[in-house]
Scaffold this motif. Structure first.
Motif, PDB file in Angstrom:
ATOM      1  N   GLN A 159       0.849  -1.180   0.000  1.00  0.00           N
ATOM      2  CA  GLN A 159       0.000   0.000   0.000  1.00  0.00           C
ATOM      3  C   GLN A 159       0.889   1.235   0.000  1.00  0.00           C
ATOM      4  N   VAL A 160       0.509   2.228  -0.795  1.00  0.00           N
ATOM      5  CA  VAL A 160       1.297   3.448  -0.913  1.00  0.00           C
ATOM      6  C   VAL A 160       0.381   4.645  -0.706  1.00  0.00           C
ATOM      7  N   ARG A 161       0.814   5.578   0.145  1.00  0.00           N
ATOM      8  CA  ARG A 161       0.116   6.842   0.317  1.00  0.00           C
ATOM      9  C   ARG A 161       1.124   7.977   0.239  1.00  0.00           C
ATOM     10  N   THR A 162       0.623   9.165  -0.077  1.00  0.00           N
ATOM     11  CA  THR A 162       1.498  10.334  -0.157  1.00  0.00           C
ATOM     12  C   THR A 162       0.962  11.438   0.744  1.00  0.00           C
ATOM     13  N   THR A 163       1.867  12.322   1.147  1.00  0.00           N
ATOM     14  CA  THR A 163       1.518  13.418   2.048  1.00  0.00           C
ATOM     15  C   THR A 163       2.382  14.613   1.719  1.00  0.00           C
ATOM     16  N   GLU A 164       1.973  15.779   2.211  1.00  0.00           N
ATOM     17  CA  GLU A 164       2.743  16.992   1.919  1.00  0.00           C
ATOM     18  C   GLU A 164       4.109  16.953   2.590  1.00  0.00           C
ATOM     19  N   VAL A 165       4.128  16.609   3.858  1.00  0.00           N
ATOM     20  CA  VAL A 165       5.374  16.569   4.619  1.00  0.00           C
ATOM     21  C   VAL A 165       5.422  15.256   5.369  1.00  0.00           C
ATOM     22  N   THR A 166       6.463  14.506   5.189  1.00  0.00           N
ATOM     23  CA  THR A 166       6.636  13.275   5.955  1.00  0.00           C
ATOM     24  C   THR A 166       7.883  13.404   6.824  1.00  0.00           C
ATOM     25  N   VAL A 167       8.079  12.433   7.688  1.00  0.00           N
ATOM     26  CA  VAL A 167       9.260  12.469   8.549  1.00  0.00           C
ATOM     27  C   VAL A 167      10.487  12.075   7.743  1.00  0.00           C
ATOM     28  N   GLU A 168      11.638  12.302   8.325  1.00  0.00           N
ATOM     29  CA  GLU A 168      12.867  11.817   7.712  1.00  0.00           C
ATOM     30  C   GLU A 168      12.801  10.292   7.598  1.00  0.00           C
ATOM     31  N   GLN A 169      13.746   9.742   6.867  1.00  0.00           N
ATOM     32  CA  GLN A 169      13.751   8.311   6.569  1.00  0.00           C
ATOM     33  C   GLN A 169      13.395   7.467   7.791  1.00  0.00           C
ATOM     34  N   LEU A 170      12.407   6.598   7.640  1.00  0.00           N
ATOM     35  CA  LEU A 170      11.971   5.731   8.737  1.00  0.00           C
ATOM     36  C   LEU A 170      11.593   4.378   8.169  1.00  0.00           C
ATOM     37  N   ILE A 171      12.142   3.324   8.739  1.00  0.00           N
ATOM     38  CA  ILE A 171      11.818   1.952   8.361  1.00  0.00           C
ATOM     39  C   ILE A 171      11.524   1.179   9.645  1.00  0.00           C
ATOM     40  N   ILE A 172      10.393   0.510   9.681  1.00  0.00           N
ATOM     41  CA  ILE A 172      10.009  -0.277  10.852  1.00  0.00           C
ATOM     42  C   ILE A 172       9.696  -1.699  10.396  1.00  0.00           C
ATOM     43  N   ILE A 173      10.372  -2.665  10.987  1.00  0.00           N
ATOM     44  CA  ILE A 173      10.223  -4.073  10.628  1.00  0.00           C
ATOM     45  C   ILE A 173       9.440  -4.791  11.723  1.00  0.00           C
ATOM     46  N   ASP A 174       8.272  -5.331  11.364  1.00  0.00           N
ATOM     47  CA  ASP A 174       7.460  -6.131  12.302  1.00  0.00           C
ATOM     48  C   ASP A 174       7.169  -5.400  13.613  1.00  0.00           C
ATOM     49  N   ARG A 175       7.168  -4.078  13.581  1.00  0.00           N
ATOM     50  CA  ARG A 175       6.905  -3.269  14.773  1.00  0.00           C
ATOM     51  C   ARG A 175       7.840  -3.625  15.935  1.00  0.00           C
ATOM     52  N   ALA A 176       9.000  -4.162  15.591  1.00  0.00           N
ATOM     53  CA  ALA A 176       9.969  -4.576  16.608  1.00  0.00           C
ATOM     54  C   ALA A 176      11.324  -3.904  16.425  1.00  0.00           C
ATOM     55  N   THR A 177      11.670  -3.524  15.198  1.00  0.00           N
ATOM     56  CA  THR A 177      12.955  -2.898  14.902  1.00  0.00           C
ATOM     57  C   THR A 177      12.716  -1.701  14.000  1.00  0.00           C
ATOM     58  N   ALA A 178      13.358  -0.581  14.326  1.00  0.00           N
ATOM     59  CA  ALA A 178      13.206   0.637  13.526  1.00  0.00           C
ATOM     60  C   ALA A 178      14.578   1.155  13.122  1.00  0.00           C
ATOM     61  N   TYR A 179      14.614   1.809  11.962  1.00  0.00           N
ATOM     62  CA  TYR A 179      15.833   2.449  11.463  1.00  0.00           C
ATOM     63  C   TYR A 179      15.540   3.926  11.218  1.00  0.00           C
ATOM     64  N   VAL A 180      16.384   4.806  11.768  1.00  0.00           N
ATOM     65  CA  VAL A 180      16.252   6.248  11.546  1.00  0.00           C
ATOM     66  C   VAL A 180      17.641   6.806  11.277  1.00  0.00           C
ATOM     67  N   PRO A 181      17.737   7.949  10.558  1.00  0.00           N
ATOM     68  CA  PRO A 181      19.057   8.536  10.296  1.00  0.00           C
ATOM     69  C   PRO A 181      19.711   9.002  11.587  1.00  0.00           C
ATOM     70  N   ALA A 182      21.027   8.924  11.609  1.00  0.00           N
ATOM     71  CA  ALA A 182      21.791   9.384  12.776  1.00  0.00           C
ATOM     72  C   ALA A 182      22.734  10.527  12.425  1.00  0.00           C
ATOM     73  N   SER A 183      22.794  10.911  11.141  1.00  0.00           N
ATOM     74  CA  SER A 183      23.662  12.016  10.731  1.00  0.00           C
ATOM     75  C   SER A 183      22.998  12.752   9.578  1.00  0.00           C
ATOM     76  N   ASP A 184      23.385  13.997   9.370  1.00  0.00           N
ATOM     77  CA  ASP A 184      22.777  14.814   8.325  1.00  0.00           C
ATOM     78  C   ASP A 184      23.065  14.285   6.928  1.00  0.00           C
ATOM     79  N   ASP A 185      24.246  13.675   6.732  1.00  0.00           N
ATOM     80  CA  ASP A 185      24.589  13.187   5.393  1.00  0.00           C
ATOM     81  C   ASP A 185      24.106  11.762   5.146  1.00  0.00           C
ATOM     82  N   ARG A 186      23.338  11.203   6.104  1.00  0.00           N
ATOM     83  CA  ARG A 186      22.719   9.872   5.961  1.00  0.00           C
ATOM     84  C   ARG A 186      23.742   8.749   5.790  1.00  0.00           C
TER      85      ARG A 186
END
Length: 588
Positions: A159-186
């Motif tokens: 499923q794909v949805r779009t929005t005007e403003v979303t958060v910075e890169q976010l990946i969540i696996i099985d609601r148990a593990t999440a990945y977020v950026p830790a530096s400005d240059d990614r």
């Protein structure tokens, strides 16, 4: 240890025995031996487990053998440095996903190489029945690269949805593990498995998802009487904030040339005489709150594609049935093997030397022995690797362990939590951000909150509160606001609930450690606090100022009733609606 000293021993970083100091990137901090050993043994254990599970799958097809249950402990928060390390960790997490993958992707400039790598992750996940949800920005609707990438994705899996403003890169696996950026240059990321933090990020994602527009639907522009696209509307908003073309293009994820083309068409359509005038038609309806910072990302991405239908480990149902027939009857027709190529690949059948139309079965015990021998060798090799790691690291286990990581601590007991919040309020000097679920604040909580807020104001600080819509109808909360005054406090309300979040001076954050318990997390990890503040700003921009009327539909219903109707239409029961809206079941 100084980062420069690791040049003579790069394996310390490669094996994650040292990790970056979150306060000073010139230094590295040692990982405790027990944690290092667990982290190094984890991939070895997984390889052993994969081989054993594969052996068990084959055994179930040939003999009544049992499988081996897996086990995989993990660290709560891990800093991943380098694009390769980030991608490898995401690949590994996607390969073990069993339920759902959630992603939020800002911008549209994803590199083809990143998208190609991500297809392999999603192919593996979808092949195991995993569902995937993506949130993109509206500009992605006009990206041929993104649309081409999603063109072959089956709707039942993604499923794909779009929005005007979303958060910075976010990946969540099985609601148990999440990945977020830790530096400005990614080039650095946080892998988070702390349940309370992951739960908060999931709630933020669900709020964004509820307000996003399905890709198959047309999203509305701000002014119904002004014929401009949503992308042009976003560009106008950024221009009114004073951003130059290069910054607008980068935030929108488009080229500078395309950005200027949109500006020219927008100027002509609106008859604007200056860039500031471009945003005038939308200043009240669409631009409340500040826009969250957005950067394009090419490192972490999970997308999808169709997976092969034939199993690569073990025997499919057709192969099992054919092999059983071949064993009983002594042979199987070569033409029948088209539906079960794994029988030939596993060497469970071989050509009949007297008639090439037929294939002869290998006896089950001989087949099982032949197939298990290479697995046994690999298991033996992995066990040898584990033994070598034990011999290397066990001597360090007797050393005194370093002090516990101060970046995340747990406080138990309501009194201790309130004391910690009181102390943090007195130490705050610039700003305190709070998000509070529910609408009926207890008198004791409001009294304690008032004391803490007054301490912040006396020190010259400001406060921002984010509540749910029902708080607008609370007399207790109105009295609380009267005591503080609007010059030091801003309040906005939103529809859905998120867990309680309090951030002091953008340096220290408080989250509930677990629902229904008197425990809290105190987070001082700079990158994680930075991301929590970022999610707060995104939600703040979507919320309605307390003094403004709530938006309603043309029907004579309140905004709260409108929200309840939407949740009912989505199939939620009364208890779930009450929890999401922050009101009682009776109130629903």
């Amino acid at each position: 240890m100084a980062r420069t000293e690791t040049s003579a021993a790069p394996c310390l970083v490669e094996l994650s025995l040292l990790r970056p100091d979150p306060w000073d990137d010139a230094w590295l901090r040692p990982v405790p031996p027990s944690a290092a050993l667990g982290e190094l043994l984890r991939p070895v254990s997984r390889k052993i487990d994969e081989q054993l599970r594969l052996a068990a799958t084959l055994s179930r097809s040939l003999l009544p053998l049992s499988s081996v249950p897996p086990g995989d402990p993990d660290l709560a928060i891990t800093v991943l440095e380098g694009v390769a390390a980030i991608q490898a960790s995401v690949d590994q997490a996607a390969a073990t996903a069993t339920d759902e993958i959630l992603t939020a992707q800002p911008g549209t400039g994803h590199a083809p190489a990143s998208l190609s790598a991500a297809r392999a992750d999603a192919r593996t996940a979808i092949g195991r029945g995993v569902r995937i949800r993506h949130i993109y920005e509206h500009a992605s609707r006009y990206s041929s690269r993104v649309r081409g990438h999603l063109a072959d994705v089956p709707a039942q899996h993604v499923q794909v949805r779009t929005t005007e403003v979303t958060v910075e890169q976010l990946i969540i696996i099985d609601r148990a593990t999440a990945y977020v950026p830790a530096s400005d240059d990614r080039t650095a990321a946080l892998r988070i498995s702390q349940p309370a933090v992951v739960s908060y990020l999931v709630q933020v994602y669900e709020v964004l998802w509820a307000h996003a527009v399905p890709l198959a639907e047309n999203h509305r522009t701000a002014g119904p009487e002004i014929q401009v696209t949503a992308v042009q509307r976003d560009i106008a908003r950024l221009l009114t904030e004073g951003h130059v073309d290069d910054v607008v293009a980068r935030r929108m994820g488009i080229s500078v040339r395309t950005c200027r083309s949109h500006i020219a068409r927008l100027t002509q359509t609106l008859g604007a005489t200056s860039r500031t005038h471009l945003g005038a038609p939308y200043s009240t309806a669409a631009f409340a709150g500040r826009a969250a910072t957005r950067e394009r990302d090419q490192h972490m991405c999970v997308t999808s594609n169709t997976a092969g239908a034939h199993a690569v480990d073990g025997l499919c149902e057709s192969a099992t049935a054919l092999y059983a027939t071949a064993v009983r009857e002594g042979r199987v027709a070569r033409s029948d093997l088209v539906a079960a190529p794994c029988l030939v690949r596993r060497a469970l059948v071989h050509p009949d030397p007297n008639d090439d139309r037929w294939m002869l079965p290998l006896p089950a015990p001989a087949a099982l022995t032949r197939l298990l021998i290479p697995f046994a060798r690999e298991v033996s090799d992995h066990l040898s690797d584990a033994a070598a790691l034990l011999d290397t690291l066990l001597p360090f286990a007797s050393l005194a362990p370093p002090p516990s990581d101060p970046t995340i601590t747990v406080i138990h007991g309501n009194d201790r939590i309130m004391d910690s919040l009181r102390e943090a309020s007195r130490a705050a000097r610039s700003e305190v951000l709070t998000a509070q679920p529910g609408g009926n604040r207890m008198v004791t909580n409001l009294r304690a909150g008032l004391e803490n807020a007054q301490a912040v104001i006396e020190a010259g600080g400001r406060l921002r509160h984010l509540y749910q819509h029902p708080v607008r109808y609370s007399r207790r909360f109105a009295a609380y606001l009267d005591h503080l005054g609007p010059e030091h406090l801003e309040v906005r309300t939103m529809e859905q609930a998120i867990d309680r979040l309090i951030v002091f001076d953008r340096e220290t954050a408080y989250l509930p450690a677990a629902p229904g318990t008197e425990s809290a997390l105190v987070i001082r990890h700079p990158a994680l606090v930075r991301y929590l503040v970022h999610t707060y700003e995104v939600l703040w921009a979507r919320a309605t100022p307390y003094d403004d009327p709530l938006p309603t539909t043309d029907a004579p219903v309140t905004a709260v009733q409108h929200s309840i109707a939407r949740l009912l239409a989505a199939g939620h029961v009364d208890d779930d609606i009450a929890r999401r809206m922050g009101i009682s079941v009776r109130g629903v």
